[in-house]
Design an enzyme around this catalytic site. Sequence first.
Site, mmCIF file in Angstrom:
data_model
loop_
_atom_site.group_PDB
_atom_site.id
_atom_site.type_symbol
_atom_site.label_atom_id
_atom_site.label_comp_id
_atom_site.label_asym_id
_atom_site.label_seq_id
_atom_site.Cartn_x
_atom_site.Cartn_y
_atom_site.Cartn_z
ATOM 1 N N ASP A 71 0.844 -1.206 0.000
ATOM 2 C CA ASP A 71 0.000 0.000 0.000
ATOM 3 C C ASP A 71 0.873 1.247 0.000
ATOM 4 O O ASP A 71 2.091 1.160 0.183
ATOM 5 C CB ASP A 71 -0.970 0.001 1.190
ATOM 6 C CG ASP A 71 -0.267 -0.194 2.509
ATOM 7 O OD1 ASP A 71 0.867 0.307 2.682
ATOM 8 O OD2 ASP A 71 -0.844 -0.858 3.394
ATOM 9 N N ASP A 73 1.343 5.236 1.405
ATOM 10 C CA ASP A 73 0.941 6.250 2.373
ATOM 11 C C ASP A 73 1.492 7.590 1.927
ATOM 12 O O ASP A 73 2.624 7.672 1.448
ATOM 13 C CB ASP A 73 1.493 5.910 3.760
ATOM 14 C CG ASP A 73 1.024 4.542 4.222
ATOM 15 O OD1 ASP A 73 -0.193 4.336 4.279
ATOM 16 O OD2 ASP A 73 1.880 3.669 4.490
ATOM 17 N N ASP A 145 8.372 5.102 13.207
ATOM 18 C CA ASP A 145 9.000 4.072 14.030
ATOM 19 C C ASP A 145 10.453 3.781 13.630
ATOM 20 O O ASP A 145 11.386 4.107 14.351
ATOM 21 C CB ASP A 145 8.141 2.795 14.103
ATOM 22 C CG ASP A 145 7.625 2.302 12.754
ATOM 23 O OD1 ASP A 145 8.031 2.862 11.715
ATOM 24 O OD2 ASP A 145 6.839 1.341 12.735
HETATM 25 P P1 ATP Z 1 3.438 -2.315 5.339
HETATM 26 O O1 ATP Z 1 4.243 -2.774 4.186
HETATM 27 O O2 ATP Z 1 3.126 -3.389 6.294
HETATM 28 O O3 ATP Z 1 2.239 -1.471 4.966
HETATM 29 P P2 ATP Z 1 4.387 0.161 6.417
HETATM 30 O O4 ATP Z 1 5.771 0.560 6.827
HETATM 31 O O5 ATP Z 1 3.776 0.924 5.296
HETATM 32 O O6 ATP Z 1 4.443 -1.374 6.134
HETATM 33 P P3 ATP Z 1 2.061 0.883 7.921
HETATM 34 O O7 ATP Z 1 1.492 0.202 9.099
HETATM 35 O O8 ATP Z 1 1.318 0.929 6.653
HETATM 36 O O9 ATP Z 1 3.504 0.237 7.701
HETATM 37 O O10 ATP Z 1 2.410 2.356 8.395
HETATM 38 C C1 ATP Z 1 2.863 3.362 7.500
HETATM 39 C C2 ATP Z 1 3.990 4.153 8.138
HETATM 40 O O11 ATP Z 1 3.489 4.852 9.286
HETATM 41 C C3 ATP Z 1 5.165 3.356 8.638
HETATM 42 O O12 ATP Z 1 6.090 3.091 7.621
HETATM 43 C C4 ATP Z 1 5.722 4.243 9.713
HETATM 44 O O13 ATP Z 1 6.491 5.279 9.141
HETATM 45 C C5 ATP Z 1 4.480 4.879 10.305
HETATM 46 N N1 ATP Z 1 3.951 4.108 11.454
HETATM 47 C C6 ATP Z 1 3.011 3.146 11.427
HETATM 48 N N2 ATP Z 1 2.758 2.665 12.645
HETATM 49 C C7 ATP Z 1 3.571 3.331 13.488
HETATM 50 C C8 ATP Z 1 3.777 3.303 14.901
HETATM 51 N N3 ATP Z 1 3.110 2.454 15.677
HETATM 52 N N4 ATP Z 1 4.685 4.166 15.425
HETATM 53 C C9 ATP Z 1 5.356 5.031 14.635
HETATM 54 N N5 ATP Z 1 5.210 5.087 13.316
HETATM 55 C C10 ATP Z 1 4.334 4.272 12.732
HETATM 56 MG MG MG Z 2 1.836 0.689 4.585
#
Ligand code: ATP
Ligand code: MG
Length: 438
Positions: A71, A73, A145
């Site tokens: 996905d 963001d 994070d």
């Molecule tokens: P995925 O491939 O699983 O979607 P992702 O890194 O995009 O991985 P998401 O859960 O979609 O993870 O979150 C998007 C972004 O938001 C993360 O990359 C991180 O920068 C931030 N983020 C998400 N959850 C947290 C958290 N609990 N604390 C701090 N930052 C977070």
């Molecule tokens: Mg994501």
Amino acid sequence: MLKRLFKLISTRNDTERQQPLIIPRDQHSVSRKLLSQAAIRVMKQLNQHGYEAYLVGGGVRDLLLGGHPKDFDVATNAKPEQVKSLFRSARIIGRRFRIVHVRFGREMIEVTTFRGHHEAARNEHGMVLRDNVYGNVHSDAVRRDFTVNALYYSLDGFAVHDYTGGLKDLQKRTLRMIGNPKERYEEDPVRMLRAARFAAKLGFNIEKNTAAPIKSMAPLLANIPPARLFEEILKLFLNGSATATFGLLREYGLYDQLFPDSGALIAAGDEKALAMAELCMSNTDKRIRAGKSITPAFIFAALLWPSQQALMAQNRGMPKGQAFAQAASDAVGHQLARISIPKRFLIPMREIWDLQHRLTLRGGGRAFKMLDHPRFRAAYDFLLLREDAGEDMDGLGNWWTQFQAADETEQQSMVKAIKGPTKKRNSRRPPRKKRSPE
Ligand code: ATP
Ligand code: MG
């Protein structure tokens, strides 16, 4: 390309810099062709209205690693209401963090407003309850994070902006928490689960200081609402790296927090419970790789089965059916205190369990009837899993495998050959289609 890019990166390794390292378009591997068109449209629309917009998080990380993001963001300085006003399909969601979902056909882009530096509202455990104070791209970066999740890609120059040393960590395949890991886990204990998930999924090492506090801080997961943990469980086990994730969750004492009964059995040396969990994870990964369907119901059925069985052994003196049902609801009850499993998964999970007994009753027309049961396939797979994990079922799984492959006449004689109590029933059935193994 990547090598050239990494030569650019300084040897300094701070996780916070005011001025980003800017990697121009010809020196990074984020290809515009692989970007989601929906994400580009969202960013363009925001830019056209005078707002900043960056692609951030897993999308940028996975593109830099040469993978396909699941996905995208977008981070912006537009406030949620301002974002909403720009897109017809936008919806503001979330309480702890307000985010905007913008839908384009089947694609959904998550748009977040830059987070600011401030004292967020916390509970007595130091956990952040609400965090809706806004800031700029720098403050946003340091509130994310891991460094590899805090890389920003902008349409203005198509450059990647790095405030936290994420590119260097990406090159070293290292998962590093931004800021002080202990404080960051205290703010949000789910970050410990995210560490295990990303390390497993990306095949990264967890940096020493990022890993060190996890074991002792794992009990903080008890403060996370069970509904949020359910969402995390899905991400942990349904991303194709469940086996590696399960290993890390155990190593860091996180599994025991998520599945206390199962964790206790495994810790006490119950080899079948461990084998059942491990086989369930490897089957899940294999099925995902093969493009087959998976259901959380099956995973919960496998992880909770050994506890159900252990509880049933304590229900001596009760009629068998009652002992089974009581143990099932006790095992589920204990688990729900940690992770809320929605009914749409609990019901099929119970069915898989309940059918285990019915799979042993094959006399008369029962075996034929069983084949038509909508949950037969899952129950049969579960039986095989139990046998693979070391339960002695007296060749029952094999019997069902043969029964499905047999023709009508062979099936009739297989049923006749079964010893033990069989109720007299009319076993004449119309010829049925053979099931081929999935
Ligand atoms: P995925 O491939 O699983 O979607 P992702 O890194 O995009 O991985 P998401 O859960 O979609 O993870 O979150 C998007 C972004 O938001 C993360 O990359 C991180 O920068 C931030 N983020 C998400 N959850 C947290 C958290 N609990 N604390 C701090 N930052 C977070
Ligand atoms: Mg994501």
